[in-house]
Design an enzyme around this catalytic site. Sequence first.
Site, mmCIF file in Angstrom:
data_model
loop_
_atom_site.group_PDB
_atom_site.id
_atom_site.type_symbol
_atom_site.label_atom_id
_atom_site.label_comp_id
_atom_site.label_asym_id
_atom_site.label_seq_id
_atom_site.Cartn_x
_atom_site.Cartn_y
_atom_site.Cartn_z
ATOM 1 N N GLU A 131 -1.766 -5.568 8.605
ATOM 2 C CA GLU A 131 -1.045 -4.910 9.566
ATOM 3 C C GLU A 131 -1.755 -5.112 11.078
ATOM 4 O O GLU A 131 -2.842 -5.367 10.892
ATOM 5 C CB GLU A 131 -0.781 -3.323 9.541
ATOM 6 C CG GLU A 131 -0.090 -3.047 8.283
ATOM 7 C CD GLU A 131 0.255 -1.463 8.050
ATOM 8 O OE1 GLU A 131 -0.307 -0.700 8.954
ATOM 9 O OE2 GLU A 131 0.876 -1.040 7.047
ATOM 10 N N ASP A 146 0.749 -1.145 -0.019
ATOM 11 C CA ASP A 146 -0.190 -0.064 0.051
ATOM 12 C C ASP A 146 1.074 1.241 0.005
ATOM 13 O O ASP A 146 0.394 2.295 -0.153
ATOM 14 C CB ASP A 146 -0.957 0.085 0.894
ATOM 15 C CG ASP A 146 -0.275 -0.180 2.528
ATOM 16 O OD1 ASP A 146 0.996 -0.134 2.653
ATOM 17 O OD2 ASP A 146 -1.280 -0.026 3.463
ATOM 18 N N SER A 147 2.175 1.072 0.007
ATOM 19 C CA SER A 147 3.259 2.283 -0.175
ATOM 20 C C SER A 147 2.810 2.930 -1.671
ATOM 21 O O SER A 147 3.362 3.652 -2.103
ATOM 22 C CB SER A 147 4.618 1.711 -0.233
ATOM 23 O OG SER A 147 4.726 0.708 -0.865
ATOM 24 N N ASP A 150 -1.417 -6.125 -0.495
ATOM 25 C CA ASP A 150 -1.535 -5.308 0.771
ATOM 26 C C ASP A 150 -2.934 -5.176 0.904
ATOM 27 O O ASP A 150 -3.645 -4.653 0.058
ATOM 28 C CB ASP A 150 -0.889 -3.905 1.033
ATOM 29 C CG ASP A 150 0.342 -4.089 1.892
ATOM 30 O OD1 ASP A 150 0.381 -4.996 2.900
ATOM 31 O OD2 ASP A 150 1.171 -3.289 1.822
ATOM 32 N N GLU A 194 8.936 -4.016 10.521
ATOM 33 C CA GLU A 194 9.416 -2.956 10.134
ATOM 34 C C GLU A 194 9.968 -2.286 11.180
ATOM 35 O O GLU A 194 9.199 -1.748 12.196
ATOM 36 C CB GLU A 194 8.174 -2.234 9.340
ATOM 37 C CG GLU A 194 8.600 -1.082 8.589
ATOM 38 C CD GLU A 194 7.882 -0.579 7.602
ATOM 39 O OE1 GLU A 194 6.811 -1.265 7.301
ATOM 40 O OE2 GLU A 194 7.874 0.753 7.108
ATOM 41 N N LYS A 238 -1.796 -9.353 2.660
ATOM 42 C CA LYS A 238 -0.756 -8.967 3.699
ATOM 43 C C LYS A 238 -1.551 -7.861 4.626
ATOM 44 O O LYS A 238 -2.309 -7.219 3.889
ATOM 45 C CB LYS A 238 0.715 -8.133 3.596
ATOM 46 C CG LYS A 238 1.241 -7.714 4.620
ATOM 47 C CD LYS A 238 2.901 -7.390 4.246
ATOM 48 C CE LYS A 238 3.066 -6.075 3.938
ATOM 49 N NZ LYS A 238 2.702 -4.834 4.647
#
Length: 272
Positions: free
Chosen positions: A123, A52-53, A91, A190, A121
């Site tokens: 978080e 999602d960057s 993501d 991270e 993925k």
Amino acid sequence: MSVANQRPKKVTTHVLSEMKMKGEKIAMLTAYDYSMAHIVDGAGVDVILVGDSASNVMAGWETTLPITLDQMIYHGASVVRGVKTALVVVDLPFGSYQGNSKEALSSSIRIMKETAADSVKMEGGEEVIESVKRIISAGIPVMGHLGLTPQSIHKFGTYTVRARQEEEAQKLIRDSHLLQEAGCFALVLEKIPAALAEKVANELTIPVIGIGAGGGVDGQVLVLHDMLGINHEFSPRFLRRYHNLFAEISGAVGNYIEDVKSRDFPNEREQY
Ligand code: KIV
């Protein structure tokens, strides 16, 4: 040896688990479009993350929060079309899974159906465990992500190193075990202290992939635009730049402009 034997094997979650067992490091990079994914896959990277960057490096937003599920699906499907061997992870964007586990599952199903990626993925630790279990029970592999979790930037306020304090480090260790027990096939850590990341990687049987988490983990991930130097304004300590594409591209574009203005381009051979 037959041609089929020479062809690189498709990377699966099982292959990554074997790599950890053999002590072979995992190389992961982000990609967001067909052309870059094709290059990165052809170069032999093990895992491609449609991060999602994309919100930052593709769309120019300050944070990862604005990118939508539809936009992640667009990027994911573009990447998958360029990939032959790497395992592709997409993501789950902010707002597509935090509501409840049913929402998390339906977002993951959309990603799998509409992109043909290999996994998703998300978080978080304890707070997303129910969702992780529900997604995995539907047959979708999940990669966890702990430490600096950019989707929670407004909760933490800064992008500084996480889990330096004992309490936060203990929670991260607990969460990493919970994610493994819930069935995650791998975990991203991270921006946390290297010693803590190494401890987690030694305790877990699933591969642990670090970004700003030192060399004691099972693999590394970087954002493609950062490591290629396209994004030249971002230079955290953990980033190794392998190229200065900002300068290369600016130079090439400058040359093109000059050639057009001077009437050098197109020349005789470049026209019909
Ligand atoms: O979105 C992303 O690029 C990521 C990596 C930084 C791990 O999550």
